[in-house]
Design a protein around this motif. Structure first.
Motif, PDB file in Angstrom:
ATOM      1  N   ARG A 176     -30.641   9.539 -33.883  1.00 27.23           N
ATOM      2  CA  ARG A 176     -31.429   8.741 -34.830  1.00 27.23           C
ATOM      3  C   ARG A 176     -32.237   7.696 -34.074  1.00 27.23           C
ATOM      4  N   ASN A 177     -33.484   7.583 -34.448  1.00 26.59           N
ATOM      5  CA  ASN A 177     -34.357   6.552 -33.896  1.00 26.59           C
ATOM      6  C   ASN A 177     -34.381   5.377 -34.857  1.00 26.59           C
ATOM      7  N   TYR A 178     -33.697   4.314 -34.481  1.00 29.21           N
ATOM      8  CA  TYR A 178     -33.722   3.081 -35.261  1.00 29.21           C
ATOM      9  C   TYR A 178     -34.887   2.210 -34.789  1.00 29.21           C
ATOM     10  N   PRO A 179     -35.245   1.183 -35.556  1.00 26.39           N
ATOM     11  CA  PRO A 179     -36.272   0.256 -35.065  1.00 26.39           C
ATOM     12  C   PRO A 179     -35.772  -0.603 -33.907  1.00 26.39           C
ATOM     13  N   PHE A 180     -34.452  -0.539 -33.630  1.00 21.28           N
ATOM     14  CA  PHE A 180     -33.875  -1.484 -32.670  1.00 21.28           C
ATOM     15  C   PHE A 180     -33.218  -0.830 -31.459  1.00 21.28           C
ATOM     16  N   ASN A 181     -33.287   0.488 -31.292  1.00 18.90           N
ATOM     17  CA  ASN A 181     -32.626   1.101 -30.125  1.00 18.90           C
ATOM     18  C   ASN A 181     -33.629   1.730 -29.153  1.00 18.90           C
ATOM     19  N   GLY A 182     -34.735   1.043 -28.988  1.00 20.86           N
ATOM     20  CA  GLY A 182     -35.699   1.464 -27.966  1.00 20.86           C
ATOM     21  C   GLY A 182     -36.623   2.574 -28.397  1.00 20.86           C
TER      22      GLY A 182
END
Length: 299
Positions: A176-182
């Protein structure tokens, strides 16, 4: 804009000794039409305008598991530890990227030829395509370092000899691509502007630039101006999502200081009509595993 490519003329000079400039792109972003593939006319117009397209649920959950297993296999393969295709983090020493993965994995080779990818690449580029570059990227929790703002085409033009920005990248998220994990950040519409960069390309620049790029990046003033003009968007979404983005779009990513790792499959399709020549801004070309010169069309 012109739809012809003259490999003997440098329309995109860079790696200058003095201050650079922002120049207008000379070539289209979309070379095909709605009749040529799965993107409909509205989707092609949006891609032409923004320079990128996000497709959620591009691959299934079962496929995500299978490709993740391949990534883990390659990252833990002791025989690859000293392989030139493996790039490690500058500080932690953990695997950052593995290049030329289609030659290391039958599953990933098959993926590059999957109609879901191949038909879209051909449609966007308006021709047969080949793999300019492939890699898998790892951004582990707490330790993953990002990629500074840059245009891929600037590097591919200067160091690989790619004549025109007639290439497209597909990044498939396996986490998952979060707004906070790069997650990857892009500047919508910036693909229409080519930013000339300053500084001579050092010998074997790829040996360090793949860990931390310092040559071929815009100035902070240029980045500020572009961010104010175009804004910043981000590739977020579930595992299995795909980001298709133009070779000249300005993009980058921050460090991952969260516990949530991020990994993706990255494939670059280049038009067979845009074959590499001699580098336009370096004394020698980068190795084949980074920039392929085999233009055999994918089937």
């Amino acid at each position: 804009m012109t739809a012809t490519i003259d490999p003997t003329t440098d329309l995109y000079p860079t790696r200058l000794s003095g201050p650079g400039a922002m120049i207008q792109r000379e070539h289209p972003t979309v070379w095909g039409s709605a009749e040529d593939g799965p993107f409909d006319a509205a989707a092609l117009r949006a891609h032409e305008d923004r320079g990128f397209t996000i497709l959620e649920d591009f691959i299934s959950g079962q496929e995500v598991e299978a490709y993740t297993a391949e990534l883990n296999r390659l990252a833990s393969d002791e025989s690859l530890k000293s392989d030139h295709r493996v790039v490690t983090e500058k500080v932690s020493g953990e695997v950052r990227s593995v290049f030329e993965v289609q030659k290391l994995s039958e599953k990933l080779d098959a993926l590059s030829r999957d109609p879901r990818l191949l038909d879209r690449a051909r449609q966007l580029l308006g021709s047969d395509v080949y793999l300019h570059q492939t890699r898998i990227n790892f951004m582990p929790g707490f330790k993953g370092t990002g990629f500074y703002w840059h245009s891929d085409f600037e590097t591919w033009h200067a160091e690989d000899g790619m004549p025109a920005p007639r290439a497209v990248s597909c990044s498939i998220a396996l986490t998952r691509n979060y707004p906070f994990n790069g997650g990857l950040m892009v500047m919508p519409g910036s693909h229409r502007t080519y930013v000339q960069c300053v500084g001579e390309t050092p010998e074997n620049n790829h040996a360090s630039s793949l860990k931390e790029q310092k040559i071929g990046v815009p100035s902070e003033d240029d980045i500020t101006q572009m961010a104010e003009e175009f804004g910043v968007d981000q590739f977020t979404g579930p595992a299995g999502s795909a980001l298709w983005f133009d070779s000249n779009i300005m993009h980058g990513s921050g460090n991952n200081i969260t516990p949530f790792p991020r990994s993706n499959i990255f494939m670059v399709f280049n038009s067979v009509e845009n074959a590499l020549t001699e580098p336009f801004g370096a004394s020698s070309a980068r190795p084949e595993h980074i920039a392929s010169r085999d233009t055999t069309p994918l089937r």
